[in-house]
Each structure stands twice: as structure tokens, then as C-alpha cells.
Design an enzyme around this catalytic site. Sequence first.
Site, mmCIF file in Angstrom:
data_model
loop_
_atom_site.group_PDB
_atom_site.id
_atom_site.type_symbol
_atom_site.label_atom_id
_atom_site.label_comp_id
_atom_site.label_asym_id
_atom_site.label_seq_id
_atom_site.Cartn_x
_atom_site.Cartn_y
_atom_site.Cartn_z
ATOM 1 N N ASP A 1 0.484 -4.345 8.854
ATOM 2 C CA ASP A 1 -0.626 -3.449 8.538
ATOM 3 C C ASP A 1 -1.867 -4.329 8.364
ATOM 4 O OD1 ASP A 1 -2.521 -1.768 7.370
ATOM 5 O OD2 ASP A 1 -1.000 -0.582 6.316
ATOM 6 N N ARG B 1 -12.059 -4.898 -8.189
ATOM 7 C CA ARG B 1 -11.944 -5.480 -6.860
ATOM 8 C C ARG B 1 -13.327 -5.541 -6.224
ATOM 9 N NH1 ARG B 1 -8.594 -2.513 -2.074
ATOM 10 N NH2 ARG B 1 -10.272 -1.024 -2.388
ATOM 11 N N TYR C 1 -12.117 2.436 9.114
ATOM 12 C CA TYR C 1 -13.260 2.719 8.233
ATOM 13 C C TYR C 1 -13.527 1.642 7.189
ATOM 14 C CZ TYR C 1 -9.345 4.790 5.589
ATOM 15 O OH TYR C 1 -8.152 5.020 4.962
ATOM 16 N N LYS C 2 -12.773 0.538 7.233
ATOM 17 C CA LYS C 2 -13.023 -0.526 6.264
ATOM 18 C C LYS C 2 -13.979 -1.547 6.905
ATOM 19 C CE LYS C 2 -8.921 0.721 3.772
ATOM 20 N NZ LYS C 2 -7.456 0.719 3.789
ATOM 21 N N PHE D 1 0.849 -1.192 0.000
ATOM 22 C CA PHE D 1 0.000 0.000 0.000
ATOM 23 C C PHE D 1 0.894 1.255 0.000
ATOM 24 C CE2 PHE D 1 -2.799 3.220 1.758
ATOM 25 C CZ PHE D 1 -3.953 3.003 1.031
HETATM 26 C C1 LIG Z 1 -6.694 1.833 3.680
HETATM 27 C C2 LIG Z 1 -5.277 1.584 4.014
HETATM 28 C C3 LIG Z 1 -4.520 2.527 4.699
HETATM 29 C C4 LIG Z 1 -5.158 3.850 4.999
HETATM 30 O O1 LIG Z 1 -4.331 4.801 5.518
HETATM 31 P P1 LIG Z 1 -4.941 6.205 5.969
HETATM 32 O O2 LIG Z 1 -3.832 6.828 6.677
HETATM 33 O O3 LIG Z 1 -6.142 5.922 6.815
HETATM 34 O O4 LIG Z 1 -5.387 6.942 4.753
HETATM 35 C C5 LIG Z 1 -3.229 2.192 5.055
HETATM 36 N N1 LIG Z 1 -2.699 0.985 4.734
HETATM 37 C C6 LIG Z 1 -3.405 0.066 4.053
HETATM 38 C C7 LIG Z 1 -2.805 -1.251 3.733
HETATM 39 C C8 LIG Z 1 -4.706 0.341 3.662
HETATM 40 O O5 LIG Z 1 -5.397 -0.555 2.962
#
Ligand SMILES: *Cc1c(COP(=O)(O)O)cnc(C)c1O
Length: 408
Positions: free
Chosen positions: A195, A367, A220-221, A126
Amino acid sequence: MNDLAQEAARLDAADPLAICRSEFLIDDDLAYLDGNSLGALPKAAPARVAQVVQKEWGEQLIASWNDAGWIGLPQKMGSKIAPLIGAQTHEVIATDTTSINLFKLISAALAMRPGRKQVLSEPGNFPSDLYMIEGLEAQGLAERRLAERGDIEAALDENVALLLLTHVHYKTGEMFDMVRLTKAAHDVGALVLWDLSHSAGAVPVDLNGANADFAVGCGYKYLNGGPGAPAFAFVAEGHLANLQQPLSGWMGHNAPFAFEDDYQPAQGVDRLLCSTPSVIAMSALEVGVDLIAMIGMGPLVEKSRALSEFTRAAMARHVPELTCISPADPAQRGSQLSFRHEHSYELCQALIARKVIGDFRAPDVLRVGFAPAYVRYADCARLVSELRDILDSGEWQKPEYAERGAVT
Ligand SMILES: *Cc1c(COP(=O)(O)O)cnc(C)c1O
């Protein structure tokens, strides 16, 4: 296709979690397959947020820091998230964002391995995970090293301070073996930061069982905390006493209300705090996390696997021109499936026009996520039949489906 809809109806009727969808405000005709990007709105959240705004803030004002327990929300939410990820309650805190927590914990790990600068990750991780390492590299504190996922174990050596991996890959859904990689990193004296953004609330996670050092994740997921919800951070008990993080804000001080000139880190995981908690957002997150905890990770994981298996088989049979790039074994993937097609972007837009919501990830991935708390088998069947129809009719070629917004 009729068979597929009938099979879905049969599975929905027999689904012990079917009732949970009514806990969310989500249109009956919406096939929402994007809860891995933004979880749906729990029905109880608007009233909870309104209560915080109107009563706790509007009427009780500053007294609410104590009386409504605002000040303890990061710890309270940490302790509610902990059992979902195999952690002890005092090892988790809800605060800041995933990216900021990555920065704090990468820094903390580097400070714990003096003489080593390398942070090992994989290309295609990511973006924030990779960019945060770069930010520390620009300050001369870290050295970013990337190894393809099959080569990670071979790349681990005594130069590596930290292995930073995303447990479930956001684009492909591939899931790392947390136990094996954590052990491999420890074998060369490196620490590990996981993560869990696409894991928490969706797949089995046992941080303590894997002997993990650090973790971060998103609110938020699959936790349904609302757009930009506070994130969480985990520090294994054994590291708490020595943890140093660079964002030494007043809320991470041992005695924030002593207003001392010199920083003294708080005891335990509280030292990851930096600023005043985002109370309104935290109250929405609490509703989302409570729902997931109430349903329970066991049933959620079981349904997630069943939904994705149903979809994978139906896609292979009815829409073979889309290539599934997620692992075939549900135990090796997250709660999502990713498909490759030259016109994935247009297909995704055409699906959205038919109220089937997935998302597109560059360059060519469609996805779909299976948030097991509210996704129905019928939604998955609709994905397959609408896609077939969109391809057969050529509807995806409409020019408006090729236009791209700021967020894809
Ligand atoms: C969604 C996501 C993030 C989100 O990071 P924010 O700081 O909340 O924008 C980070 N890492 C991964 C792997 C994600 O899928």
C-alpha cells in the site's frame, strides 16, 4: 526562536522548489502540514475541471467518451503515475478507491496461491487494509494473520499466500524495506502487496526494482488529486496474464461494448477495471499528478528529507515535551513526523486556530506531513514556535480545543 525563523528564511531563499508553491492555491499565511492526508489544490485544477464539466460534458456530451478521451483516462493516469513508483506504464491503472483496489488485489493474490489462505499483515496497519482481509475472511476465502513489524520475516512460512504491508506507516511514518521484505515473502512462495498511500509522490519507490507483485495507492494525498480522488493499482507484468479479480464489472471486460453475457477479462491491467471511470475526479487528479511529475521525484524527495530533518531538530531543541516516534534516519521514514503527547488533540486544535495545520491520530499522536511541493521551511519553523507558545501560555487548555468533530 528568532534564530529558527531566520534559518528558515535562509533555507527558503535558497530552495530550488520554493517557486512550486505558487502552482497551488494556498493562503500565504497558512502553514499546511497535512498534505499527507489531503493534498493542496493545484491552481490549474479548477479551470481543468470547469472545462471538463462545461465543455466536454455540457457541450459535447456523450461524444466526449471518444473525442475527449474519457474512456482512456484510467490507462492514461496509470501511465503517468507509473514512473513515480518505479513501474512500467502498462502495469498501473487509476480506478476506484484504495480500499476497493485492496479487495481486488488481495482476492487476486489468494486465487494465485491455491492451498494457502493466510494474508499476513501487521497490527496497527491502516484500518482498510486490515478490514478488507477480514471481509474476505468472513467469506471463507482468507485467513488474517498479524505479526509485529519486527517479527514479520519470522512469521513468513509456506501457509502465507500474501504479505500485505503499508510501505510508509500512516501513524508513525516508519518505512519498510521494500526490497528485503518482498524477497523474504518470495522466499517462502508468498506474494506481496504494497500500500503506497503515504509513499507515492513523497518517497522513492521502485516497485520493479524490488520485484513487487502488487501495489495500491491513494490519489488525494501527495498526488494532490482532490478529496476522494481515484486511486491506483499496480500489477507486475508477469502476473497480468493470470490475474483474476472478483469485481468483474463490464469495464474490465475484454470487449465492453460487445455487451456479451459472459465475462472475458480484458488483456493486461485493464482487467482491474470494474465501472465507468469517474471522469471529473480523474481530470482533477491529472492536474495533481502532472505537477508532481513535472517537479520530479528526485528534487521532491531531497526537499522532503531536508524539511523533516529541519523540523525534527528544531522540535527536539525547542519543544522537547513532545516525543518524536518517527525514525531518526530520514531514509527510514516517509515524508512526515509523528509526535506523542498526552494532549496532542488539544495541541493540534490550538495550532489549527493559529493557521498551522497538522492532524491528530488516536490515541495521542500529533502528525505533521511535509508535502515538498508546497511546504516552506518557514511553515516548519512556525509549527515549532507556535507549539512552544501554546504550551507556555496554556492556551491548549481552552475548552473548545477539547471538542471533537466527526473527522479528526
Ligand atoms: C489514506 C489511506 C487509504 C485510503 O483508502 P480509501 O479507500 O481511499 O479511503 C488506504 N490505505 C492507506 C494506508 C491510507 O493511508
